[in-house]
Structure formats: structure tokens, C-alpha cells
Design a protein around this motif. Structure first.
Motif, PDB file in Angstrom:
ATOM      1  N   VAL B 246       0.865  -1.178   0.000  1.00 47.33           N
ATOM      2  CA  VAL B 246       0.000   0.000   0.000  1.00 47.33           C
ATOM      3  C   VAL B 246       0.902   1.229   0.000  1.00 47.33           C
ATOM      4  O   VAL B 246       1.885   1.273   0.754  1.00 47.33           O
ATOM      5  N   VAL B 247       0.596   2.185  -0.878  1.00 47.65           N
ATOM      6  CA  VAL B 247       1.345   3.442  -0.865  1.00 47.65           C
ATOM      7  C   VAL B 247       0.363   4.578  -0.608  1.00 47.65           C
ATOM      8  O   VAL B 247      -0.662   4.684  -1.281  1.00 47.65           O
ATOM      9  N   ILE B 248       0.670   5.391   0.402  1.00 51.10           N
ATOM     10  CA  ILE B 248      -0.140   6.582   0.682  1.00 51.10           C
ATOM     11  C   ILE B 248       0.649   7.775   0.148  1.00 51.10           C
ATOM     12  O   ILE B 248       1.806   7.982   0.542  1.00 51.10           O
ATOM     13  N   THR B 249       0.063   8.526  -0.779  1.00 50.45           N
ATOM     14  CA  THR B 249       0.841   9.558  -1.462  1.00 50.45           C
ATOM     15  C   THR B 249      -0.033  10.754  -1.863  1.00 50.45           C
ATOM     16  O   THR B 249      -1.252  10.691  -1.756  1.00 50.45           O
ATOM     17  N   SER B 250       0.611  11.805  -2.333  1.00 49.35           N
ATOM     18  CA  SER B 250      -0.130  12.964  -2.813  1.00 49.35           C
ATOM     19  C   SER B 250      -0.628  12.703  -4.230  1.00 49.35           C
ATOM     20  O   SER B 250       0.138  12.306  -5.106  1.00 49.35           O
ATOM     21  N   GLY B 251      -1.909  12.969  -4.459  1.00 50.48           N
ATOM     22  CA  GLY B 251      -2.467  12.808  -5.804  1.00 50.48           C
ATOM     23  C   GLY B 251      -2.295  14.060  -6.634  1.00 50.48           C
ATOM     24  O   GLY B 251      -2.754  14.135  -7.767  1.00 50.48           O
ATOM     25  N   LEU B 252      -1.627  15.063  -6.063  1.00 50.27           N
ATOM     26  CA  LEU B 252      -1.483  16.344  -6.763  1.00 50.27           C
ATOM     27  C   LEU B 252      -0.147  16.461  -7.491  1.00 50.27           C
ATOM     28  O   LEU B 252       0.162  17.479  -8.091  1.00 50.27           O
ATOM     29  N   LYS B 253       0.677  15.409  -7.411  1.00 52.86           N
ATOM     30  CA  LYS B 253       1.992  15.431  -8.071  1.00 52.86           C
ATOM     31  C   LYS B 253       1.868  14.944  -9.516  1.00 52.86           C
ATOM     32  O   LYS B 253       0.853  14.397  -9.906  1.00 52.86           O
ATOM     33  N   GLU B 254       2.963  15.097 -10.268  1.00 53.91           N
ATOM     34  CA  GLU B 254       3.020  14.510 -11.613  1.00 53.91           C
ATOM     35  C   GLU B 254       3.083  12.987 -11.457  1.00 53.91           C
ATOM     36  O   GLU B 254       3.735  12.482 -10.531  1.00 53.91           O
ATOM     37  N   GLU B 255       2.454  12.266 -12.341  1.00 50.52           N
ATOM     38  CA  GLU B 255       2.446  10.800 -12.342  1.00 50.52           C
ATOM     39  C   GLU B 255       2.321  10.223 -10.928  1.00 50.52           C
ATOM     40  O   GLU B 255       3.179   9.447 -10.485  1.00 50.52           O
ATOM     41  N   PRO B 256       1.268  10.564 -10.206  1.00 50.28           N
ATOM     42  CA  PRO B 256       1.203  10.144  -8.797  1.00 50.28           C
ATOM     43  C   PRO B 256       1.222   8.628  -8.582  1.00 50.28           C
ATOM     44  O   PRO B 256       1.915   8.145  -7.672  1.00 50.28           O
ATOM     45  N   MET B 257       0.491   7.880  -9.418  1.00 49.32           N
ATOM     46  CA  MET B 257       0.453   6.425  -9.216  1.00 49.32           C
ATOM     47  C   MET B 257       1.744   5.769  -9.672  1.00 49.32           C
ATOM     48  O   MET B 257       2.291   4.912  -8.978  1.00 49.32           O
ATOM     49  N   THR B 258       2.236   6.182 -10.863  1.00 45.13           N
ATOM     50  CA  THR B 258       3.472   5.574 -11.384  1.00 45.13           C
ATOM     51  C   THR B 258       4.615   5.770 -10.400  1.00 45.13           C
ATOM     52  O   THR B 258       5.350   4.829 -10.082  1.00 45.13           O
ATOM     53  N   GLN B 259       4.750   7.004  -9.916  1.00 36.63           N
ATOM     54  CA  GLN B 259       5.844   7.274  -8.974  1.00 36.63           C
ATOM     55  C   GLN B 259       5.658   6.518  -7.663  1.00 36.63           C
ATOM     56  O   GLN B 259       6.625   6.037  -7.082  1.00 36.63           O
ATOM     57  N   ALA B 260       4.414   6.407  -7.222  1.00 37.30           N
ATOM     58  CA  ALA B 260       4.151   5.684  -5.967  1.00 37.30           C
ATOM     59  C   ALA B 260       4.494   4.203  -6.135  1.00 37.30           C
ATOM     60  O   ALA B 260       5.123   3.594  -5.263  1.00 37.30           O
ATOM     61  N   LEU B 261       4.092   3.636  -7.275  1.00 42.01           N
ATOM     62  CA  LEU B 261       4.346   2.204  -7.494  1.00 42.01           C
ATOM     63  C   LEU B 261       5.835   1.924  -7.729  1.00 42.01           C
ATOM     64  O   LEU B 261       6.303   0.804  -7.526  1.00 42.01           O
TER      65      LEU B 261
END
Lengths: 57, 272
Positions: B246-261
Motif C-alpha cells: 500500500v502506498v499513501i501519497t499525494s495525488g497532486l503530483k506529476e504521475e502520482p500512481m506511477t511514482q508511488a508504485l
């Protein structure tokens, strides 16, 4: 005020200003008990029934 | 490459001024390669709408420090209207404008989310003492109809889920969206959940934690603020149900999901 745990029978004190709906914990068995009725200084307790934590949005 | 399954949770806080384009682009690229379910929140809009309709919202705090709306019957009606109506349909339209085959559902549709209604809630009163009150219309999720989601995913649809569940008396219930995402991901044995919010991750002290084990997450629950506590709680549950990370991250960044994964941003919580 003295009360009796309906589960284990332990006697314990609750604050004098206890109100209906208040939840107290039996110091012996640890069960959470809800104040169901207060009548003439007698406090009636029943176990609290709650599902696990989920609190909606 | 084998397709993976991801659950993405988008918080209402990200949607305040529309759907961020960077988020949409990234969701599209994830959807093109993998199976994706999007679960949304929107608690603030429910509060605003209820207020505009003359229905002030009450909030309660559990002895464990979970803050939440007290959902009476009228509130549940507004909640359903806003969550399954305005927010869900607007999200579907935005996704479709990006060429994503989105289908908006709530947990009621297709028996997706079944829950047990809370008969009683224990809250702290103004004296700081515990009081049992009527549970209102909130529930604890008990079952997820994963076949329904799998059918949609296999047809290359992206399900957009509103956090409403149904009990065994067909009553609509308010369920927490982070927990809904966790249960859906658990049922699908998802590869990951990305919980997108408006902060960079789990902040302890003044630092964003980059990685936490389940044990660390549980240990730190007490020092984590109300909103984030539910996310961490949901993350722990998801991992216990077999979700890999599980990744908790900011959705306001560029490529939020790709960077989180790729573990470049956010707080990664794993079972180790």
C-alpha cells in the motif's frame, strides 16, 4: 454508586453522576458495559454490542 | 507482461478544483496496461451540500480517536445523493473524456459491498466519558462481490466505486472509502493500493515516512492525525487480507500512481 457486572458478578463503583447510555468497564473481566437504567439509585448494566471499527466518511 | 491489478483511492480533497490532469493522464497509462479499480471519497462535499440544504453535520470521535460524521437518516440521503450521484458521475465523465472506459457504481450495485450496520457507536461525550449512542447509518464491510468487479475488469472497464454499502435488510450505509478500497483490494488480491490524498504521505513528527512495516504502522497509529489514521488503519487491513503493498501519497503530483508504485514518492507500507 456500587454496581454489579452482569457477566462475572464483580462489584465495582461508578461515578455518582453516571447517566443512561454511559459506558463503563468492569475492572475484573474487562467487559464494556452500558448503563441501561437508573432507578432509585440502582444502576442496571448490560454488555455493549458493537461491530468492529468502521466509521464511514 | 502479465497484467497486474491495482486499486486507486482518490480523496475528495484532490477533487476540490476539478480532476488534476496529471492524475488523469497517469490513471490512463495505468489502465492501458493493467486492471484498475478507482474508489473515491468526497466527505467535504457531503458536508457542504448538507449545510446548503439546511442540515448541519455532527461529527463524533470514537475512544480510539477515529473522527467521523454521525450519519442519521437525512444525512444518509444527502450522502447517497452526493457520493453515488454528483461525485461518482462527474468522475466517470472526466475519465471517459480521457478515453477510459469507466463505469460508475456504488457498493449497492451488483451486491458489491455488503456490510453490518452498527447498532451502537461508542463516543466520548463533553466530559470525556464514553457514551453508547444509536449507530445511525454506518457499517462495517463484511463481503465484496469480486466476481462483479472481475467481470467489469475482464471487459476492460474501469469501475469507479462510491463508498456506500448495503446491509442484510437492504439498507444503504455510509462506509469509509479508505476501508472500502482496502476490502475491494483484499477481495481481488490486488498487487497494490495507491491511496491518493493531498499530503505527501504519513507524517510523523515533521517527516514524511518513506516506508513502514505493518508493526510500525500499528505502533504509530496513536501519533497519526485523524484523517491519516484511517488510511493507515485501512492499509494494515488490506495487507492482512493479502494485498502486496500500500502506498499513501499525494495525488497532486506529476504521475502520482506511477511514482508511488516505483516507490519514488509517498509512504510505502508493506507486510514484513
Amino acid at each position: 454508586m456500587k454496581v454489579k457486572c452482569p457477566e462475572c458478578g464483580a462489584e465495582f463503583d461508578v461515578p455518582d453522576d453516571v447517566i443512561v447510555g454511559e459506558v463503563v468497564t468492569c475492572p475484573d473481566c474487562g467487559l464494556e458495559l452500558e448503563v441501561a437504567k437508573i432507578e432509585a439509585g440502582n444502576v442496571e448494566l448490560k454488555p455493549v454490542q458493537v461491530a468492529g471499527e468502521d466509521w464511514g466518511e | 507482461m502479465q497484467q497486474k491489478t491495482f486499486v486507486v483511492k482518490i480523496g475528495g480533497s484532490i477533487l476540490k478544483s476539478g480532476f488534476p490532469e496529471s492524475f488523469l493522464k497517469d490513471l490512463k497509462s495505468l489502465y492501458e496496461h493493467d486492471k484498475v479499480v478507482l474508489v473515491h471519497g468526497g466527505a467535504d462535499l457531503v458536508t457542504q451540500t448538507a449545510k446548503a440544504m439546511g442540515k448541519e453535520q455532527k461529527f463524533i470521535v470514537s475512544p480510539d480517536g477515529m473522527r467521523s460524521r454521525y450519519t442519521d437518516k437525512e444525512t444518509m440521503e444527502v450522502y447517497t445523493m452526493v457520493m453515488a450521484g454528483k461525485i461518482n458521475k462527474q468522475l466517470v465523465a472526466w475519465l471517459q473524456s480521457y478515453g477510459i472506459r469507466a463505469v460508475g457504481v456504488s457498493g449497492v450495485d451488483g451486491f458489491l459491498l455488503r456490510a453490518i450496520r452498527k447498532k451502537k457507536l461508542i463516543v466520548l461525550d463533553e466530559r470525556g466519558r464514553k457514551i453508547a449512542i444509536d449507530g445511525g447509518y454506518t457499517g462495517k464491510i463484511e463481503a465484496v462481490n469480486k466476481e462483479f468487479l472481475e467481470a467489469l475488469l475482464n471487459l476492460r472497464y474501469l469501475p469507479v466505486v462510491a463508498p456506500i454499502a448495503m446491509d442484510d435488510e437492504y439498507q444503504l450505509l455510509n462506509v469509509d472509502s479508505d476501508r472500502a478500497a482496502a476490502y475491494i483490494a483484499g477481495a481481488l488480491k490486488a498487487d497494490a493500493i495507491v491511496i491518493c490524498t493531498d499530503v505527501e504521505g504519513v507524517i510523523i513528527g515533521e517527516t514524511v515516512r518513506r516506508k513502514m512495516s505493518v508493526e510500525e504502522a500499528k505502533k504509530n497509529l496513536e501519533v497519526i492525525g485523524h484523517g491519516m489514521k484511517k488510511k493507515v488503519y485501512a492499509a494494515v487491513e488490506a495487507l492482512q487480507m493479502g494485498v502486496k503493498e500500500v502506498v499513501i501519497t499525494s495525488g497532486l503530483k506529476e504521475e502520482p500512481m506511477t511514482q508511488a508504485l516505483n516507490h519514488e514518492v509517498g509512504t510505502l507500507i508493506v507486510y514484513e
